[in-house]
Design an enzyme around this catalytic site. Sequence first.
Site, PDB file in Angstrom:
ATOM      1  CG  ASP A 296      39.454  24.943  49.629  1.00 14.24           C
ATOM      2  OD1 ASP A 296      40.491  24.041  48.757  1.00 14.24           O
ATOM      3  OD2 ASP A 296      39.734  26.190  50.340  1.00 14.24           O
TER       4      ASP A 296
ATOM      5  CE  LYS B  68      35.643  29.424  49.414  1.00  9.95           C
ATOM      6  NZ  LYS B  68      36.162  30.142  48.749  1.00  9.95           N
TER       7      LYS B  68
ATOM      8  CG  MET C 284      41.652  32.865  34.581  1.00  8.69           C
ATOM      9  SD  MET C 284      40.256  33.767  34.107  1.00  8.69           S
ATOM     10  CE  MET C 284      39.340  33.126  34.314  1.00  8.69           C
TER      11      MET C 284
HETATM   12  N1  SAH Z   1      45.771  30.114  46.816  1.00 10.15           N
HETATM   13  C1  SAH Z   1      46.414  29.526  45.543  1.00 10.15           C
HETATM   14  C2  SAH Z   1      44.749  30.652  44.124  1.00 10.15           C
HETATM   15  C3  SAH Z   1      43.539  29.822  44.615  1.00 10.15           C
HETATM   16  S1  SAH Z   1      42.669  30.441  42.862  1.00 10.15           S
HETATM   17  C4  SAH Z   1      47.241  29.451  45.465  1.00 10.15           C
HETATM   18  O1  SAH Z   1      48.218  29.982  45.790  1.00 10.15           O
HETATM   19  O2  SAH Z   1      47.662  28.790  44.769  1.00 10.15           O
HETATM   20  C5  SAH Z   1      42.690  28.798  42.196  1.00 10.15           C
HETATM   21  C6  SAH Z   1      42.999  29.261  40.672  1.00 10.15           C
HETATM   22  O3  SAH Z   1      44.762  28.985  40.989  1.00 10.15           O
HETATM   23  C7  SAH Z   1      42.472  27.582  39.866  1.00 10.15           C
HETATM   24  O4  SAH Z   1      41.835  28.543  39.265  1.00 10.15           O
HETATM   25  C8  SAH Z   1      43.542  27.925  39.119  1.00 10.15           C
HETATM   26  O5  SAH Z   1      44.396  29.041  38.429  1.00 10.15           O
HETATM   27  C9  SAH Z   1      44.996  27.923  40.123  1.00 10.15           C
HETATM   28  N2  SAH Z   1      45.674  26.530  40.282  1.00 10.15           N
HETATM   29  C10 SAH Z   1      46.035  26.226  41.576  1.00 10.15           C
HETATM   30  N3  SAH Z   1      46.926  24.751  41.680  1.00 10.15           N
HETATM   31  C11 SAH Z   1      46.595  24.840  40.412  1.00 10.15           C
HETATM   32  C12 SAH Z   1      46.972  23.000  40.261  1.00 10.15           C
HETATM   33  N4  SAH Z   1      47.564  22.920  40.705  1.00 10.15           N
HETATM   34  N5  SAH Z   1      47.654  23.274  38.405  1.00 10.15           N
HETATM   35  C13 SAH Z   1      47.111  24.691  38.137  1.00 10.15           C
HETATM   36  N6  SAH Z   1      46.260  25.532  37.885  1.00 10.15           N
HETATM   37  C14 SAH Z   1      45.878  25.252  39.670  1.00 10.15           C
END
Ligand code: SAH
Length: 464
Positions: A246, A268, A381
């Site tokens: 994704d 998504k 977020m």
């Molecule tokens: N499973 C993922 C999270 C998915 S929810 C994890 O463990 O990281 C998706 C959210 O994660 C995004 O909206 C953002 O807030 C955060 N996110 C994911 N990758 C990121 C990154 N490289 N930098 C900042 N925020 C990030």
Amino acid sequence: MEFLPVFLRLRERAVLVVGGGKVALRKSELLARAGARLEVVAPQILPALEELALGSGGSVIREPFRADHLDQQVLVLVATGIEAVDLAVHGAARARRIPVNVADVPALCDFILPSILDRSPLIAAFSTGGNAPVLARRIRAQLETLLPAGIGRLAGFLGERRGRIRERVPDADLRLRVWEELVDGPVAERVMAGDEEGADVLLERQLETLKPGGEVFLVGAGPGDPDLLTFRALRLMQKCDVVLHDRLVSEAVLDLVRRDAERIYVGKRRGDHAVPQPDINQLLVDLAREGKRVLRLKGGDPFIFGRGGEEIEHLAAAGIPFQVVPGVSAANGCAAYAGIPLTHRDHAHSVRFVAGHLRGGTVDLDWSTLVQPRETLVFYMGRVGMPQICERLVGAGADPLTPVALVQQGTLPAQRVLVSTLQDMPALLARSDVHGPTLTIVGSVVSLHTRLSWFHPPRSPSHA
Ligand code: SAH
């Protein structure tokens, strides 16, 4: 890619070397190892080079270069050290469409000689496209220590049995699986240990009990920097037949997935669910039932706001074997790369990861429980929910001067960190051009950022 790596059969073919000094000798040694017949042209030729040329079945010509020396040659190597001569030979070879290499002048090279790791018949070649040969040599040396000495023997063993395996396993997909199991499994161990007879017995047993079965690897791809992948993630990425990924999986990580694996993008973006979750769940089951090894690659950790749990529930119900590989979650990656420890003796004794969902324009959370002394909050977020996060936390009793950080594209070259307070962050954000995934960290640990930050990604030209 500036150069395409190919392996050239030179045995018994004539190769022209123009130049009689040390550089010509070094390159000629490589050509001779591949069985080339060396024709060396130069007014003066080192004795060792002459010996090499004669030993290869070739000859030496003690004259200045002439275009007719190119007759019958399949390659030309130039190392005269005299620019005008180098250029002339290069021009003559080009005119005849014979690939030419001018030592140390990448611009005059149709091909380059890589750094070579030779465990014949296994050969690995490393090149920096002429930019930094020393670096290529260093990498070769490092990899050399990783390759077992018997790996060449293994390549030979498998090569001799190729025809037999093709006959026994006519289906190409299944055959690929068999090869992979051979290379990773006990047959390979036997061969490398020198027991080819035993290896043949095991091989025969394996060919008799073939049964393809699909499985699913639910793998955390981390927050973006490919260096943060686990070894297991990388191994499974290299072995899957199809990958479902994704938006949060970075390009740099996707690049490490096996080249010939089929790629399916399933979304998504916020609000735009490219493939609805129930369809993803079903797709995983269907692909595995076709006998495929399915890689479900998820940003961060699959069990943190990743809906990984739902996906494997489905697999378990369908009786599909699966494994789950944790990844560095965005909170951990962003915190580390922004120099913000999530807990700290003097600041916070607990940390809470909070999913921020926007429902009908509001972030739906129980704010009163989120304001706790000595606790760091990480909201998955950023930019979109930030004004509400700040306002609601203050509304629930948080100190308006509590430090807040917003991390954009954490761990990636475009990482950026905005630091402010609950009171001032919304205004700072409104003036800033923030994009990509963002994460919010709230708590006094954020104040450590200026002292502890170490990751300074290069600024993109637009910010320079
Ligand atoms: N499973 C993922 C999270 C998915 S929810 C994890 O463990 O990281 C998706 C959210 O994660 C995004 O909206 C953002 O807030 C955060 N996110 C994911 N990758 C990121 C990154 N490289 N930098 C900042 N925020 C990030």
